[in-house]
Enzyme design. Structure first.
Site, PDB file in Angstrom:
ATOM      1  N   HIS A  60      -3.575  -0.981  -1.684  1.00  0.00           N
ATOM      2  CA  HIS A  60      -2.510   0.124  -2.252  1.00  0.00           C
ATOM      3  C   HIS A  60      -1.525   0.717  -1.235  1.00  0.00           C
ATOM      4  CE1 HIS A  60      -2.131   3.222  -5.268  1.00  0.00           C
ATOM      5  NE2 HIS A  60      -1.684   3.877  -4.321  1.00  0.00           N
ATOM      6  N   GLU A  61      -2.098   1.224  -0.242  1.00  0.00           N
ATOM      7  CA  GLU A  61      -1.277   1.875   0.585  1.00  0.00           C
ATOM      8  C   GLU A  61      -0.456   0.995   1.421  1.00  0.00           C
ATOM      9  OE1 GLU A  61      -1.340   5.119   0.753  1.00  0.00           O
ATOM     10  OE2 GLU A  61      -3.120   5.197  -0.467  1.00  0.00           O
ATOM     11  N   HIS A  64       2.776   0.707  -0.654  1.00  0.00           N
ATOM     12  CA  HIS A  64       3.885   1.731  -0.140  1.00  0.00           C
ATOM     13  C   HIS A  64       4.431   1.560   1.131  1.00  0.00           C
ATOM     14  CE1 HIS A  64       2.368   4.331  -3.479  1.00  0.00           C
ATOM     15  NE2 HIS A  64       1.272   4.571  -3.082  1.00  0.00           N
TER      16      HIS A  64
END
Length: 248
Positions: A60-61, A64
């Site tokens: 997920h990170e 980003h």
């Protein structure tokens, strides 16, 4: 709760795809507590749960971070408490670019879940004839990535959905958009905290109206969802009061 935590001597540090990653000790503690029910299946399944949470949050990170890199910003990843945080040296100027960076996290998890699902459809690996532990890890990776992404898309600040909601509201109503987005965040988090309490109450009683009405793929609330969204509702309330004072 969602700011950059202080560094400790027990942080785990490494690099992934060129990004510095720091794992705070509280990340392991919270993941272990949330997966306490897996201890009934055995220590190995509990450890597999923690590993799956680590992979899901890291992916997920990374979504980003890669989006930040695409827009010319350097980023670092921190895993702690209830999830992770990606810190960039500068935020994209354009609103559309900021929204893309925000949505890149949940959709990275969705992409991983889709790849795993497609892999099982095209080949006999890893569910048919595989060891139970491997099949468990496979299914858990899909479920956690899907639900973690959906959870982050909720319009609650500072979740990804809350940040997108703020960008959209500010673009729609200049000067009042942040105030409106915090109102949405407060009410959404408060309702979800109440839902968590009701789900926890039904769990203690062994069933109830929510269990009978909701489809099986909708997770019931629990003590930790009630706690988390209660904290987020309180944080949104404080930010809303600050925004009222600033506007006044």
């Amino acid at each position: 709760m969602f700011d950059d935590p202080e560094r400790t001597a027990y942080d785990v540090r490494f690099r992934c795809l060129g990004f510095p990653v720091r794992v705070h000790p509280l990340f392991w503690l919270v993941a272990a507590l949330l997966g306490g029910s897996f201890l009934q299946m055995g220590l190995l399944y509990w450890l597999l749960w923690i590993a799956v949470v680590f992979v899901a949050v890291l992916v997920h990170e990374l979504g980003h971070a890669l989006a930040y890199r695409y827009h010319g910003s350097a980023a670092a990843i921190i895993l702690w408490m209830f999830g992770g945080l990606t810190v960039a040296d500068r935020v994209p100027y354009r609103r559309g670019a900021r929204i893309v960076v925000t949505l890149a996290g949940p959709f990275a998890g969705f992409a991983l879940a889709a790849v795993l699902y497609g892999l099982a459809r095209l080949t006999p690996w890893p569910v048919r004839g595989a060891p139970t532990e491997l099949a468990f890890t496979y299914h858990l990776l899909i479920v956690v990535n899907l639900y973690w992404g959906i959870f982050n898309l909720l319009p609650v600040y500072p979740l990804d959905g809350g940040q997108v909601c703020r960008e959209v509201c500010e673009g729609w109503r200049a000067g009042a958009g942040r105030y409106l987005s915090l109102q949405i965040s407060l009410w959404t988090a408060s309702l979800l905290a109440l839902y968590g309490l009701l789900g926890w109450w039904e769990e203690l009683r062994g069933g109830g109206p929510l269990s009978r009405v909701l489809p099986p793929w909708v997770p019931l609330g629990s003590w930790w969802t009630a706690l988390l969204f209660g904290l987020l509702a309180w944080q949104s309330y404080q930010l809303l009061q600050h925004e009222r004072y600033r506007r006044w």
